[in-house]
Design an enzyme around this catalytic site. Structure first.
Site, PDB file in Angstrom:
ATOM      1  N   TYR A  85      40.918  42.777  47.014  1.00 34.12           N
ATOM      2  CA  TYR A  85      41.663  42.729  45.760  1.00 34.12           C
ATOM      3  C   TYR A  85      41.376  43.906  44.823  1.00 34.12           C
ATOM      4  O   TYR A  85      42.041  44.045  43.801  1.00 34.12           O
ATOM      5  CB  TYR A  85      41.305  41.468  44.959  1.00 34.12           C
ATOM      6  CG  TYR A  85      41.440  40.153  45.658  1.00 34.12           C
ATOM      7  CD1 TYR A  85      42.544  39.858  46.452  1.00 34.12           C
ATOM      8  CD2 TYR A  85      40.463  39.169  45.507  1.00 34.12           C
ATOM      9  CE1 TYR A  85      42.665  38.636  47.078  1.00 34.12           C
ATOM     10  CE2 TYR A  85      40.577  37.942  46.126  1.00 34.12           C
ATOM     11  CZ  TYR A  85      41.680  37.677  46.907  1.00 34.12           C
ATOM     12  OH  TYR A  85      41.789  36.453  47.520  1.00 34.12           O
ATOM     13  N   TYR A 141      34.344  32.357  46.230  1.00 35.91           N
ATOM     14  CA  TYR A 141      35.166  33.137  47.156  1.00 35.91           C
ATOM     15  C   TYR A 141      34.429  34.382  47.673  1.00 35.91           C
ATOM     16  O   TYR A 141      35.011  35.453  47.792  1.00 35.91           O
ATOM     17  CB  TYR A 141      36.503  33.522  46.486  1.00 35.91           C
ATOM     18  CG  TYR A 141      37.281  32.307  46.066  1.00 35.91           C
ATOM     19  CD1 TYR A 141      38.002  31.584  47.001  1.00 35.91           C
ATOM     20  CD2 TYR A 141      37.234  31.849  44.753  1.00 35.91           C
ATOM     21  CE1 TYR A 141      38.695  30.437  46.621  1.00 35.91           C
ATOM     22  CE2 TYR A 141      37.915  30.701  44.369  1.00 35.91           C
ATOM     23  CZ  TYR A 141      38.647  29.995  45.315  1.00 35.91           C
ATOM     24  OH  TYR A 141      39.313  28.861  44.941  1.00 35.91           O
ATOM     25  N   PRO A 177      39.102  23.272  39.193  1.00 33.20           N
ATOM     26  CA  PRO A 177      38.449  24.577  39.064  1.00 33.20           C
ATOM     27  C   PRO A 177      37.584  24.910  40.274  1.00 33.20           C
ATOM     28  O   PRO A 177      36.975  24.041  40.883  1.00 33.20           O
ATOM     29  CB  PRO A 177      37.573  24.404  37.811  1.00 33.20           C
ATOM     30  CG  PRO A 177      37.276  22.932  37.780  1.00 33.20           C
ATOM     31  CD  PRO A 177      38.505  22.253  38.327  1.00 33.20           C
ATOM     32  N   CYS A 188      31.079  49.529  59.505  1.00 35.76           N
ATOM     33  CA  CYS A 188      31.736  50.761  59.952  1.00 35.76           C
ATOM     34  C   CYS A 188      33.215  50.646  59.606  1.00 35.76           C
ATOM     35  O   CYS A 188      34.076  50.420  60.457  1.00 35.76           O
ATOM     36  CB  CYS A 188      31.521  50.960  61.455  1.00 35.76           C
ATOM     37  SG  CYS A 188      32.138  52.533  62.057  1.00 35.76           S
TER      38      CYS A 188
END
Length: 514
Positions: free
Chosen positions: A395, A464, A351, A426
């Site tokens: 995502y 992440y 995990p 930007c």
């Protein structure tokens, strides 16, 4: 100095000079959606409160006050800032407003924050995964490789899953024993022999990797990662199984695996499968059964690694995988395999998101608020962005966003306000609140009323995020990382000095440009 400046900036709010609230076309009063700093003398930078350390080092001699500004555009009924029915909004997970404000004063924003108690509780849940003959939990360190987090999990008895040779070196540098590290990688490094000699376990993820291992270590024990023929992920970009994925050796190539193993007298002792992050629990269970069957083809296998990817609900309305439930059929499959073959397989799981996601957050400051008129939106501009939180832009991932009024005020339970939250880069794609799974589509979010100088907390940012950010885009330095334990906090990664961004650059030699 920084604390005094921060206090000055965030504690002085002056009501709007207007005598009445703006009225929209429907006759509804509109709460002004933001304040702007009025500065005399030396001008403050855009970063405002967020970089209190830089403010502390500036020559600031003028008094800074807040002035609530009534914008004509809002009076023209910007649809995203009108009052409507109050609805519940996302709440803080582990931070308190007081600790968040103190963190801004002492560390500055943006910064990543991790909660020790949540990390430890997540580790305990993973270690309790149902198993028949023993389990090893490996933390997928790619989700957040900070040494302090590796050490927290090591102290709980969790081992390490590394996805590159450099991650292995990083884990070793953090004090993780080589025998506790397993390497499964898309790129087997040239220096992998030194890792194996140190005691690191290797799972070959392609036929060529297996061949290279056999040439360097004939007769040794090895693991193999298979692509089981199906995959599942929270999005297509996090699905790492099936015919559209390059990860692992295709399951129908098991015969070629056996030939290479025999040619180098290898002992295949580990089978590894992983189908994606945020995977469907039902698909994960089916793949687990397929993986057990792969072990039948290799009589020396003693360990089956089923990867990770357990779905974690970040938003209040999202559900998380219950390991105690999905693990039961796996345990039964291992027991049935033992009855049929006499072989008691050890279980491994890997995990990352499950251990980290809701144990982390990004703390930021609202550095600007803008509106695009009656048919547009009200945007909160944070002093962070894809340089810290890339998942929404990549995502269309969803992260709760919580507004903390400046000064450590109470978080609203309900609100009629809706905002689009964007980052400081930007880049039009630097979007914190996209539609679910649609990174190019903006979405308004209900949250407490926000003004310049308020704090924003992006929850669910443990996994992440820091490790996968677009580091140094627009030359923003790397954000600090902080560990909290109740009211205590400690910095586990310092904010990067901006000179480090270009320290590896070299000048062109004389005469190179004609």
């Amino acid at each position: 100095m920084a604390a005094n400046i921060c206090s000055l900036l965030i504690n002085t709010r002056v009501p709007c000079a207007a005598t009445a609230s703006p009225i929209n076309n429907a006759g509804t009063k509109i709460r002004p959606s933001f304040s702007r700093p009025v500065v005399s003398g030396n001008q403050l930078s855009r970063s405002f409160i967020g970089t209190t350390k830089r403010l502390a080092s500036s020559s600031i001699t003028s008094r800074v006050i807040y002035s609530r500004r009534c914008l004509a555009t809002l009076a023209e009924s910007s649809t995203s800032a009108t009052q409507s029915t109050e609805i519940p909004v996302e709440q803080l997970r582990f931070l308190s407003p007081a600790v968040a404000e103190r963190m801004r004063s002492e560390v500055g924003t943006p910064c990543f924050v991790y909660d020790l108690a949540t990390l430890q509780a997540s580790a305990d849940k993973a270690l309790a995964f149902p198993n028949a003959f023993g389990i090893t939990v490996r933390y997928a360190m790619k989700s957040c490789p900070n040494a302090a987090i590796l050490q927290v999990f090591h102290n709980k008895g969790v081992h390490i899953d590394a996805s590159s040779g450099f991650e292995v070196r990083r884990a070793l540098a953090a004090g993780i024993p080589a025998s506790h590290i397993s390497l499964s990688t898309q790129e087997l490094p040239d220096f992998f022999p030194e890792l194996v000699k140190a005691g690191v376990k290797v799972n070959a993820c392609s036929l060529s990797q297996l061949e290279r291992f056999g040439q360097d270590f004939p007769g040794a024990e090895v693991g193999v990662r298979f692509n089981p023929g199906m995959g599942s992920g929270g999005t297509g970009k996090t699905n790492v199984g099936g015919p559209a994925s390059s990860f692992g050796i295709w399951h129908e190539s098991a015969g070629e695996v056996a030939s290479i193993v025999a040619a180098h007298s290898l002992k295949l002792v580990r089978v590894h499968t992983h189908i994606g992050s945020g995977s469907d629990p039902d698909v994960w269970q089916r793949v687990s059964s397929l993986s057990v069957n792969l072990c039948r083809e290799f009589p020396d296998v003693t360990t089956l690694n089923l990867g990770g990817g357990y779905k974690v609900g970040r938003m209040a309305d999202e559900k998380s995988t219950d390991l105690a439930v999905v693990g039961v059929p796996v345990k039964e499959a291992f027991e049935s395999f033992a009855l049929e073959t006499g072989r008691e397989l050890q279980l491994e799981i890997e995990p990352g998101t499950f251990l980290l996601a809701n144990a982390g957050a990004v703390l930021a400051t609202v550095q600007d608020v803008v509106t695009t008129g009656a048919q547009g939106h009200t945007f909160l501009k944070a002093d962070m962005g894809m340089t810290e939180l890339l998942r929404p832009s990549l995502y269309g991932a969803q992260h709760p966003v919580v507004v903390i009024p400046a000064g450590g005020g109470e978080v609203a339970k309900t609100s009629s306000m809706k905002y689009v939250v964007v980052g400081h880069c930007c880049e039009s794609g630097d979007l914190v609140t996209p539609k679910p799974g649609e990174p190019e589509s903006i979405q308004e979010r209900p949250m407490g009323e926000a003004q310049i100088g308020d704090l924003l907390v992006m929850e669910g940012a443990g996994a992440y995020c820091s490790s996968m950010s677009t580091k140094h885009y627009n030359s923003f330095p790397e954000a600090a990382e902080v560990m909290v334990c109740g009211d205590k906090m400690t910095v586990i990664r310092n904010r990067q000095p901006y000179e480090q961004i270009w320290q590896n650059e070299t000048a062109l030699p004389d005469g190179f440009i004609q």
